[in-house]
Enzyme design. Sequence first.
Site, mmCIF file in Angstrom:
data_model
loop_
_atom_site.group_PDB
_atom_site.id
_atom_site.type_symbol
_atom_site.label_atom_id
_atom_site.label_comp_id
_atom_site.label_asym_id
_atom_site.label_seq_id
_atom_site.Cartn_x
_atom_site.Cartn_y
_atom_site.Cartn_z
ATOM 1 N N SER A 170 0.845 -1.200 0.000
ATOM 2 C CA SER A 170 0.000 0.000 0.000
ATOM 3 C C SER A 170 0.875 1.243 0.000
ATOM 4 C CB SER A 170 -0.952 -0.030 1.197
ATOM 5 O OG SER A 170 -1.854 1.056 1.159
ATOM 6 N N THR A 171 0.801 2.066 1.040
ATOM 7 C CA THR A 171 1.544 3.322 1.070
ATOM 8 C C THR A 171 3.042 3.070 0.878
ATOM 9 O OG1 THR A 171 -0.075 4.157 2.645
ATOM 10 C CG2 THR A 171 1.939 5.429 2.392
ATOM 11 N N HIS A 197 -3.025 -0.838 -2.966
ATOM 12 C CA HIS A 197 -4.136 0.076 -2.736
ATOM 13 C C HIS A 197 -3.909 1.368 -3.513
ATOM 14 C CE1 HIS A 197 -4.473 -2.091 1.408
ATOM 15 N NE2 HIS A 197 -5.058 -2.784 0.450
ATOM 16 N N MET A 291 -0.172 1.136 5.192
ATOM 17 C CA MET A 291 -0.948 1.408 6.400
ATOM 18 C C MET A 291 -1.912 0.273 6.680
ATOM 19 S SD MET A 291 -2.062 5.413 6.267
ATOM 20 C CE MET A 291 -2.997 5.230 4.747
ATOM 21 N N ASP A 294 -4.373 -4.874 6.271
ATOM 22 C CA ASP A 294 -4.773 -5.719 5.148
ATOM 23 C C ASP A 294 -3.634 -6.686 4.839
ATOM 24 O OD1 ASP A 294 -6.272 -6.749 3.092
ATOM 25 O OD2 ASP A 294 -5.799 -5.136 1.671
#
Length: 349
Positions: A170-171, A197, A291, A294
């Site tokens: 993600s991030t 994401h 973050m 997940d």
Amino acid sequence: MDRVIRVLVVDDSAYVRKVVKQMLARSPFIEVVGTAHDGAEALELTAQLQPDVVTLDLIMPVMDGITYLRTQMARRPVPVLVVSIASESGEAALTALDAGAVDFLQKPTALATDRIYEIADELIEKVKAVAAVNLVQKRPVASVAATAPISSPTPRVRRNQADVVVLGISTGGPYALKVLIPQFPADFPVPIAMVMHMPVGYTEMYARKLDETTALHVREAQEGDLLVPGTALLAPAGRHLHLQRGQDGQVFAHLDARPFDTPHRPAVDVLFQSAAAVFGSRTLGVVMTGMGADGRQGAAWIKAQGGIILTEAEESCVVYGMPRSVVEAGLSDRSVPLEMMAQTILDMV
């Protein structure tokens, strides 16, 4: 959180500047210390105010967001969250990530309407995450890729243990994948399926750009795509990527909005669970910077089937959230720094 995050808001729209300031004011841990209407003013205010985070529009007069980023990062790196419209600046957002932005958030509309308030909660959470980033970790890709790989896996990780690699990120993901994926050879022996994401409108462009940097075939997954060695499929934003085995024994991609109750769509958990169901103990799950949590539930499914889980080490993560959740749940077989991740995966497949 024991400190107040000081934010500079940069956008050429006076309305957006006002609304972003109002949204961030909802958090007692965030203070907007200034606003700028273009990149040139943002450079002056960044030097003057020394903000912890900059929220940055990309399409602006006088000096655009990309130019601001490149200039500011050369002067003094500062965590930047891009806040933009995909239809207007999709390619620019990916360029911004290459230029040093940590993450981005898609505006719901380019118009001066109350719809902008829809991103309030996500904006606050992303500002908090971006503020925690150590930009020293975001080294140039060439220097990371050139780092000597580890020589061999630990005893807990055995060679030739995987028929598929499933990866969740993600991030910080666009940067990390740009380091990781180009290190894999064209004859990489198993298929790769990935969830990152990203807002709708970005995954196809990102997959295309990533494909240009690697010997692998990287593309946004489409319904029915076969999982074959040397190919990496990226789940499209807005739909879950499920792996399924057909009657002919071949594994293919199935895209679905269901399940509806996940915090993200696509979700790492959904991909991991489907991979565990299809490949069982021959599944290698990789959870990288991002973050939240997940991937933790999906990692449990893979472990329950006898598969292996790698997590990115805290020292190289932009945000040590998703890997931390897996490690703290006791599900990680090994934590690996980004510069060693490709060799570790190769050793196993």
